[in-house]
Design an enzyme around this catalytic site. Sequence first.
Site, mmCIF file in Angstrom:
data_model
loop_
_atom_site.group_PDB
_atom_site.id
_atom_site.type_symbol
_atom_site.label_atom_id
_atom_site.label_comp_id
_atom_site.label_asym_id
_atom_site.label_seq_id
_atom_site.Cartn_x
_atom_site.Cartn_y
_atom_site.Cartn_z
ATOM 1 N N ASP A 1 39.515 28.769 25.476
ATOM 2 C CA ASP A 1 40.912 28.681 25.929
ATOM 3 C C ASP A 1 41.643 29.986 25.635
ATOM 4 O O ASP A 1 42.423 30.469 26.454
ATOM 5 C CB ASP A 1 41.623 27.501 25.255
ATOM 6 N N SER B 1 44.185 23.312 28.765
ATOM 7 C CA SER B 1 44.378 24.253 27.660
ATOM 8 C C SER B 1 44.909 23.531 26.422
ATOM 9 O O SER B 1 44.354 23.661 25.309
ATOM 10 C CB SER B 1 45.351 25.351 28.119
ATOM 11 N N ARG C 1 44.788 34.242 32.271
ATOM 12 C CA ARG C 1 45.820 33.566 33.079
ATOM 13 C C ARG C 1 47.157 34.292 32.962
ATOM 14 O O ARG C 1 47.901 34.407 33.932
ATOM 15 C CB ARG C 1 45.983 32.108 32.597
ATOM 16 N N HIS D 1 52.024 16.536 18.871
ATOM 17 C CA HIS D 1 52.083 17.888 19.433
ATOM 18 C C HIS D 1 53.291 18.017 20.352
ATOM 19 O O HIS D 1 53.536 17.150 21.192
ATOM 20 C CB HIS D 1 50.811 18.185 20.239
ATOM 21 N N LYS E 1 42.552 21.959 22.634
ATOM 22 C CA LYS E 1 42.847 22.195 21.213
ATOM 23 C C LYS E 1 43.146 20.887 20.484
ATOM 24 O O LYS E 1 42.772 20.703 19.337
ATOM 25 C CB LYS E 1 44.025 23.180 21.101
HETATM 26 N N1 URA Z 1 50.482 25.981 25.954
HETATM 27 C C1 URA Z 1 49.144 26.041 25.903
HETATM 28 O O1 URA Z 1 48.558 25.869 24.839
HETATM 29 N N2 URA Z 1 48.468 26.304 27.016
HETATM 30 C C2 URA Z 1 49.057 26.505 28.215
HETATM 31 O O2 URA Z 1 48.383 26.731 29.204
HETATM 32 C C3 URA Z 1 50.456 26.450 28.268
HETATM 33 C C4 URA Z 1 51.145 26.179 27.113
#
Ligand code: URA
Length: 438
Positions: free
Chosen positions: A161, A183, A168, A82, A187
Amino acid sequence: MRPVDIIHKKRNGGINTKEEIEYMVNGYVNGDIPDYQISAWLMSIFFNGMTKEERYYLTMTMRDSGDIIDLSGISGVKIDKHSTGGVGDKTTLAVGPLVASAGLKVSKLSGRGLGHTGGTIDKLESIPGFKTAISKEEFFRIANEIGMVVAGQTGNIAPADKKLYALRDVTDTVDEISLISASIMSKKLAVESDGIVLDVKTGSGAFMKNIDDAIKLAKSMVEIAELNNRKIIALVTNMDQPLGEAVGNSLEVLEAIETLKGKGPEDFTELCVELGANMLDLSGLYTYEKAKDILRENIKNGKALEVMRKWIKAQGGDERVIDNPKILPISDKIVEFKAEKDGYISHIDTEKVGIASMVLGAGRKTKEDIIDFSVGIKVLKKLGVKVNKGDLIAELYISEKSNVDEALKLLNEAYEITDVPPKEEKMKLIYERIVGGK
Ligand code: URA
């Protein structure tokens, strides 16, 4: 439990329990707790941070709000990769086939681009016929047969999220390490891979502009994975200039192909080998040093390129792109961007280069925008290069709809040419390697 008590505790610098975090997140997802209370809680987290355990509970609560992707139907070792996102970051396109050629299984769920960064799914869809919306059965079959598969992130991964991120975004609580790491990891941990290699970008084209913050973020994500008993390695890498030369969908696909032919830009090739070697190291198949040798060899002997060819074909794409770049939609209208004076390229505002590519049509300002695969920028001169006035710095691949004036203005603002070269540190490729479980 009352939300106000949980907010009060965090506001005063206290530590929320697992139950309190679950209560807040699940209550928000169910609609039982209103936006304004979650906003206050997020702002308290923003100012007071979270302990490593709180971050883990937040991650797991968000992860468990949606589907968990079971990869047990794929044989062998499955390592996920990632990147936190950057400009010209087409790494997945080259690293996936590269490590698959050494025996790893890479089965990735990827996203589309937004703003100054591109998305893997958009890049792949620039290959004629390539399908990223594939069934679960196809996804597993291709992973098993080829060792490499990428599908668009559909389904219901970490919906908490999604909802929290939207809040946010409008309450200015995005850039806090606990919240960002939870966050991203909610995932990543939703996909049951055997290990994860993170590429945490830092610099003018990344959302972590400063190296120390990027290292903190990387360490935080490694700690979360450790608490989940997931193998992980994080690299903190340079995004003070675009990665490689190509920025824009088809141009980036072509650069990934050229890289697997051994003809790619040095920095991009090096990063692919580094990330790939870390993936193989994590898998236990080879040591890091041995893996680097194998990956370099598999570029030279064409094995990685053959995996890419098979992968493109398996996902419905026209695999002739490997030998014939004309199959890719690449504009033949080119505008040159030249140096305004003599000197060294000492700074590149990489985010502006990404935005310049976006205004040409290669990216989206809003989720609804339609992108043009054929446009983008080829960045021919990068940090530390000495130029003379009038030298070609970048080529803009344009269409009738491209805002060329705006793109040129952005590039002008992005490039700084001075009498002294930049510090070596600014041109380093990898700043830090953080290995989980140590
Ligand atoms: N990418 C994400 O998936 N979440 C965040 O909070 C910031 C960048």
